[in-house]
Design a protein around this motif. Sequence first.
Motif, PDB file in Angstrom:
ATOM      1  N   VAL A 182     -11.227   1.901  14.536  1.00  0.00           N
ATOM      2  CA  VAL A 182     -10.198   2.151  13.522  1.00  0.00           C
ATOM      3  C   VAL A 182      -8.907   2.601  14.195  1.00  0.00           C
ATOM      4  O   VAL A 182      -7.815   2.180  13.818  1.00  0.00           O
ATOM      5  CB  VAL A 182     -10.676   3.211  12.498  1.00  0.00           C
ATOM      6  N   LEU A 183      -9.032   3.424  15.249  1.00  0.00           N
ATOM      7  CA  LEU A 183      -7.837   3.901  15.950  1.00  0.00           C
ATOM      8  C   LEU A 183      -7.068   2.754  16.613  1.00  0.00           C
ATOM      9  O   LEU A 183      -5.864   2.828  16.771  1.00  0.00           O
ATOM     10  CB  LEU A 183      -8.219   4.949  17.003  1.00  0.00           C
ATOM     11  N   VAL A 184      -7.780   1.703  17.000  1.00  0.00           N
ATOM     12  CA  VAL A 184      -7.088   0.542  17.570  1.00  0.00           C
ATOM     13  C   VAL A 184      -6.389  -0.256  16.477  1.00  0.00           C
ATOM     14  O   VAL A 184      -5.255  -0.702  16.646  1.00  0.00           O
ATOM     15  CB  VAL A 184      -8.062  -0.375  18.339  1.00  0.00           C
TER      16      VAL A 184
ATOM     17  N   LEU B  89      -5.492   0.731  13.371  1.00  0.00           N
ATOM     18  CA  LEU B  89      -4.562   1.456  12.502  1.00  0.00           C
ATOM     19  C   LEU B  89      -3.079   1.154  12.771  1.00  0.00           C
ATOM     20  O   LEU B  89      -2.344   0.829  11.840  1.00  0.00           O
ATOM     21  CB  LEU B  89      -4.854   2.954  12.613  1.00  0.00           C
ATOM     22  N   PRO B  90      -2.612   1.217  14.030  1.00  0.00           N
ATOM     23  CA  PRO B  90      -1.189   0.931  14.255  1.00  0.00           C
ATOM     24  C   PRO B  90      -0.809  -0.477  13.790  1.00  0.00           C
ATOM     25  O   PRO B  90       0.271  -0.681  13.252  1.00  0.00           O
ATOM     26  CB  PRO B  90      -1.024   1.036  15.775  1.00  0.00           C
TER      27      PRO B  90
ATOM     28  N   TRP C  73      -1.755  -2.064  11.260  1.00  0.00           N
ATOM     29  CA  TRP C  73      -1.514  -2.126   9.821  1.00  0.00           C
ATOM     30  C   TRP C  73      -0.267  -1.386   9.397  1.00  0.00           C
ATOM     31  O   TRP C  73       0.083  -1.359   8.223  1.00  0.00           O
ATOM     32  CB  TRP C  73      -2.711  -1.551   9.052  1.00  0.00           C
ATOM     33  N   THR C  74       0.405  -0.705  10.328  1.00  0.00           N
ATOM     34  CA  THR C  74       1.637  -0.024   9.951  1.00  0.00           C
ATOM     35  C   THR C  74       2.819  -0.897  10.350  1.00  0.00           C
ATOM     36  O   THR C  74       2.670  -1.857  11.093  1.00  0.00           O
ATOM     37  CB  THR C  74       1.747   1.339  10.650  1.00  0.00           C
ATOM     38  N   SER C  75       4.000  -0.541   9.836  1.00  0.00           N
ATOM     39  CA  SER C  75       5.175  -1.383  10.007  1.00  0.00           C
ATOM     40  C   SER C  75       5.498  -1.683  11.483  1.00  0.00           C
ATOM     41  O   SER C  75       5.785  -0.775  12.262  1.00  0.00           O
ATOM     42  CB  SER C  75       6.361  -0.697   9.351  1.00  0.00           C
TER      43      SER C  75
ATOM     44  N   ARG D 142       7.566   0.410  14.502  1.00  0.00           N
ATOM     45  CA  ARG D 142       6.989   0.642  15.826  1.00  0.00           C
ATOM     46  C   ARG D 142       7.883   0.056  16.917  1.00  0.00           C
ATOM     47  O   ARG D 142       7.914   0.539  18.046  1.00  0.00           O
ATOM     48  CB  ARG D 142       5.564   0.091  15.886  1.00  0.00           C
TER      49      ARG D 142
ATOM     50  N   PRO E  51      -3.703  -4.871  19.395  1.00  0.00           N
ATOM     51  CA  PRO E  51      -4.907  -4.775  18.558  1.00  0.00           C
ATOM     52  C   PRO E  51      -5.550  -6.139  18.282  1.00  0.00           C
ATOM     53  O   PRO E  51      -6.771  -6.253  18.195  1.00  0.00           O
ATOM     54  CB  PRO E  51      -4.393  -4.148  17.263  1.00  0.00           C
TER      55      PRO E  51
END
Lengths: 280, 256
Positions: free
Chosen positions: A102-104, A106-107, A109-111, A115, A162
């Motif tokens: 999930v930690l991989v 997660l970023p 799925w964010t904008s 980033r 990811p």
Amino acid sequence: MKRMVSPLVLLGPALAWLVVFLVFPLLLIFAFSFFQRGSFGQIVYDPTLKNYLRLFNPTVLRVFLHSLRLAAFVTFIALLLGYPTAYFIANQPARWKNTLLVLVILPFWTSYLIRTYAWIVLLNREGVLSRLLISLGLSREPISFLYNDTAILIGLLYGYLPFMVLPLYSAIERLNPEIREASFDLGATPFQTFFRITLPLTLRGVVTGAIFVFVPSLGNFFVPELLGGGQRFMIGNMINNQFLKARDWPYGSAMAFGVMAIVFILLLFQAWITRRTEQS
Amino acid sequence: MRSQTWLRFHSSLVYIFLYAPILMLIVLSFNRSGLPTAWGGFSLYWYAELLQNRALLNAALNSLLVASGSTLVSAAFGTLLAMGLERIARNLVLDAFVFLPMIIPDIVLAIALLSFFTFIEMPLSLLTITISHIVFNIAFVAAIVRTRLSYFDNTLEEASLDLGAPPLKTFFKITLPLILPGVIAGSLLAFTISLDEFVIAFFTAGPAQPTLPILIYSMVRFGVTPDVNALATIVLSLSALLILIAQRFGGTEGFF
């Protein structure tokens, strides 16, 4: 189950949507690519192959090759960073695995835009890295790390890493550990075991991950724009310019189909690899 | 054993690479000085600034509208699609077609949709962005619901039908409750993607109605301004929260 409703009723709405808003638009720009730009940026329906021939002029060809090289380099580094990470996650106890995975993701799925902006803050002349070097006495004056290919490379790698880890993880996860143990028992070194057993057996994951990183890297236009400062062009920027600035839509469409041709060849290659690994 | 240590070290560096820039933005968003290199004390000043920014609040509202609209339609169509795909014999061509929007470079999809809307003379607006987002969101919802369906026990539906329940009742009483976690997870993902999507929105948006990513793009193009850090923190946290909730509902599995 079969009696409930015909699959066609279930498939209907989604397929209709995709035909109208995906197939038609793609066919439309395919058609555009064979027409010409009028003097006001409108489309003149006078068939020509000129747009495709213009893809081979040296400036455009150079941007295409440069983008391919950059995307290939991003993919290669992503593989170097991603494979050991995926391998590490796959060999953790079950309760850690999910969290690490999930930690991989997660970023991702964010904008992506935000980033990318984070790297501007880090790399610009008045940025964090530049100040850090000065305060450590490693540099006398501020340095900008932006507006070059390395900055673009970092930005693309950051966004798409990811994509590499996930397919690799699911390929490594599926490996039977006994095969590796057998290889060790028969006297193979870890190096031999990795290159002759583990890597070939996870090749599908490597190819899928590579395509998932390569394709979006190739078409990205805001990372070269923001981190390359518009100085270092990629294919995405050229298409963007043809559509929004030069207003030569037929030419921009031909460029898009140049990219699509590359993507299509890669997908064929992936299908071929998948079939080969399934057979053996 | 030594290779384990090396792998752990390597992976830690990768996680630092993934998270350090994000954490840096979050820390800077609370920095009163607004400079990336001088700490002026902890403050919510830049967050308060955001609330004064009319254009920004407006763009945020636009984004919420687009994300809600595209999620509603793609949740319905995507769920039906997943059920349909699961019910027919595995058809590789159909699979490839449905998941095409996931593999086409987004710039190609963006110019195709812009050309299409211009060609049919449909004015660009929030509606054209919503329509465009549905194209790829259908695939995301379908992928997640389909994973859920593959664990599904068909005999339950059969029993319901055998006992005389009409198909529609069977769907709402049996099928939907069983796949609901998948539908919720898929919808949350679709909502998040739509909220953060930039490239396709950039090409299909009307001039007067930007979404939040479009506004952020125009802000960061002209350099670093401190209020963007606060905005970035809010947007990143919201997405992360939505995805973590989606994870609870059966997760993001079904992609690879």
